[in-house]
Design a protein around this motif. Structure first.
Motif, PDB file in Angstrom:
ATOM      1  N   ALA A  91      46.325  37.570  30.435  1.00  0.00           N
ATOM      2  CA  ALA A  91      46.510  36.376  31.259  1.00  0.00           C
ATOM      3  C   ALA A  91      46.369  35.116  30.422  1.00  0.00           C
ATOM      4  O   ALA A  91      47.129  34.149  30.579  1.00  0.00           O
ATOM      5  N   THR A  92      45.409  35.109  29.509  1.00  0.00           N
ATOM      6  CA  THR A  92      45.211  33.958  28.631  1.00  0.00           C
ATOM      7  C   THR A  92      46.470  33.652  27.822  1.00  0.00           C
ATOM      8  O   THR A  92      46.822  32.494  27.611  1.00  0.00           O
ATOM      9  N   GLY A  93      47.165  34.703  27.365  1.00  0.00           N
ATOM     10  CA  GLY A  93      48.361  34.505  26.558  1.00  0.00           C
ATOM     11  C   GLY A  93      49.601  34.166  27.353  1.00  0.00           C
ATOM     12  O   GLY A  93      50.459  33.404  26.883  1.00  0.00           O
ATOM     13  N   ILE A  94      49.731  34.717  28.563  1.00  0.00           N
ATOM     14  CA  ILE A  94      50.958  34.535  29.333  1.00  0.00           C
ATOM     15  C   ILE A  94      50.968  33.229  30.120  1.00  0.00           C
ATOM     16  O   ILE A  94      51.992  32.528  30.168  1.00  0.00           O
ATOM     17  N   LEU A  95      49.869  32.867  30.741  1.00  0.00           N
ATOM     18  CA  LEU A  95      49.863  31.716  31.646  1.00  0.00           C
ATOM     19  C   LEU A  95      50.382  30.423  31.011  1.00  0.00           C
ATOM     20  O   LEU A  95      51.170  29.709  31.650  1.00  0.00           O
ATOM     21  N   PRO A  96      50.001  30.073  29.780  1.00  0.00           N
ATOM     22  CA  PRO A  96      50.505  28.817  29.220  1.00  0.00           C
ATOM     23  C   PRO A  96      52.007  28.822  28.938  1.00  0.00           C
ATOM     24  O   PRO A  96      52.605  27.764  28.734  1.00  0.00           O
ATOM     25  N   GLN A  97      52.623  30.003  28.908  1.00  0.00           N
ATOM     26  CA  GLN A  97      54.046  30.099  28.599  1.00  0.00           C
ATOM     27  C   GLN A  97      54.944  29.953  29.826  1.00  0.00           C
ATOM     28  O   GLN A  97      56.162  29.803  29.692  1.00  0.00           O
ATOM     29  N   LEU A  98      54.369  30.002  31.020  1.00  0.00           N
ATOM     30  CA  LEU A  98      55.177  30.030  32.231  1.00  0.00           C
ATOM     31  C   LEU A  98      55.698  28.639  32.579  1.00  0.00           C
ATOM     32  O   LEU A  98      54.964  27.658  32.556  1.00  0.00           O
ATOM     33  N   THR A  99      56.970  28.590  32.923  1.00  0.00           N
ATOM     34  CA  THR A  99      57.566  27.358  33.440  1.00  0.00           C
ATOM     35  C   THR A  99      57.779  27.440  34.941  1.00  0.00           C
ATOM     36  O   THR A  99      57.890  26.418  35.608  1.00  0.00           O
ATOM     37  N   GLN A 100      57.845  28.666  35.463  1.00  0.00           N
ATOM     38  CA  GLN A 100      57.963  28.889  36.901  1.00  0.00           C
ATOM     39  C   GLN A 100      57.058  30.047  37.293  1.00  0.00           C
ATOM     40  O   GLN A 100      56.894  30.996  36.528  1.00  0.00           O
ATOM     41  N   VAL A 101      56.484  29.956  38.478  1.00  0.00           N
ATOM     42  CA  VAL A 101      55.638  31.036  38.994  1.00  0.00           C
ATOM     43  C   VAL A 101      56.476  31.901  39.927  1.00  0.00           C
ATOM     44  O   VAL A 101      57.068  31.388  40.873  1.00  0.00           O
ATOM     45  N   PRO A 102      56.555  33.200  39.672  1.00  0.00           N
ATOM     46  CA  PRO A 102      57.339  34.076  40.559  1.00  0.00           C
ATOM     47  C   PRO A 102      56.653  34.264  41.902  1.00  0.00           C
ATOM     48  O   PRO A 102      55.500  33.868  42.098  1.00  0.00           O
ATOM     49  N   ASP A 103      57.381  34.877  42.820  1.00  0.00           N
ATOM     50  CA  ASP A 103      56.822  35.148  44.149  1.00  0.00           C
ATOM     51  C   ASP A 103      55.867  36.331  44.131  1.00  0.00           C
ATOM     52  O   ASP A 103      54.987  36.440  44.996  1.00  0.00           O
ATOM     53  N   ALA A 104      56.043  37.238  43.183  1.00  0.00           N
ATOM     54  CA  ALA A 104      55.215  38.444  43.122  1.00  0.00           C
ATOM     55  C   ALA A 104      55.349  39.072  41.744  1.00  0.00           C
ATOM     56  O   ALA A 104      56.283  38.769  40.996  1.00  0.00           O
ATOM     57  N   ILE A 105      54.403  39.958  41.419  1.00  0.00           N
ATOM     58  CA  ILE A 105      54.444  40.731  40.177  1.00  0.00           C
ATOM     59  C   ILE A 105      54.615  42.202  40.525  1.00  0.00           C
ATOM     60  O   ILE A 105      53.909  42.733  41.392  1.00  0.00           O
TER      61      ILE A 105
END
Length: 230
Positions: A91-105
């Motif tokens: 989570a620490t590595g992925i969160l800063p890279q996101l430009t959009q938040v999906p509806d679900a994983i």
């Protein structure tokens, strides 16, 4: 220093204040010490290229030591404490890279036989901190792995694609326009792309592919022409 995942703060009173990797004093509210955090093979947006058939592809780490050995140890050694730590680091590595938040994983599902043998779905457990911090659901029931495939690590690129062909079956419609598929490791991306095709066929407009780690080779002489690393 990258963004540090926060749920560990709620566990600080119950956990040993030592770094999960080396035993030195860890960063307050975080499972690692400063040195171990800095030594991890973090990936940035610039290190990655989108996989074909997806809107975006994001991974926390390059698939190399110590992440590679951690993932193998968790998968075959059932070390659930390390699994929880690696989920927070992912989570620490992925969160800063996101430009959009999906509806679900959607964690890549295991076949029932493999799930019973292993006792847990590694992709699902690694994705939990991400879903919690983003406030979005984890999808564990709508799609089933109906085909008991061979381990992808035993196959070359063309065999991997054939191995997962029609491996997934959707049981119910999905009320989402944007879904992030999550896997523990992306190598050729064959499994995730097959799952993405199922989602797109059901009307999901945007499909991201996320993972804890990704095989990234940087020198041309290292590349195997049989494998699409990107």
């Amino acid at each position: 220093m990258k963004y540090l995942a926060q749920p560990w703060q709620t566990l600080c009173h119950h956990l040993n204040p030592s770094c999960a990797f080396c035993g030195e004093t860890r960063i307050p509210g975080y499972p690692l010490c400063q040195h171990c955090h800095a030594e991890l093979p973090w990936l940035s947006v610039e290190d990655q290229r989108p996989l074909p058939g997806c809107t975006a592809s994001v991974s926390a780490f390059a698939y190399q030591a110590p992440i590679s050995s951690l993932l193998l140890g968790i998968k075959f050694g059932r070390n659930l404490r390390e699994l929880a730590t690696l989920g927070e680091l992912t989570a620490t590595g992925i969160l800063p890279q996101l430009t959009q938040v999906p509806d679900a994983i959607l964690p890549v599902p295991l076949h029932t036989a493999r799930l019973h043998k292993r006792g847990f779905n590694q992709a699902l457990e690694l994705a939990r901190p991400l879903a919690k911090q983003l406030g979005i659901p984890l999808l564990t029931r709508p799609i089933q792995r109906r085909k008991s495939t061979l381990p992808q690590t035993e196959l070359d690129a063309s065999q991997r694609q054939h191995n997962v062909h029609q491996a997934f079956q959707l049981h119910t419609s999905l009320p989402y326009r944007h879904i992030a598929i999550f896997d523990d490791v992306i190598t050729t991306g064959a499994t995730a792309r097959e799952l993405a095709a199922v989602l797109r066929a059901q009307g999901v407009a945007h499909v991201d592919i996320w993972s804890c780690a990704r095989a990234i080779l940087r020198q041309k002489h290292e590349l195997d022409p049989q494998i699409d690393y990107h």
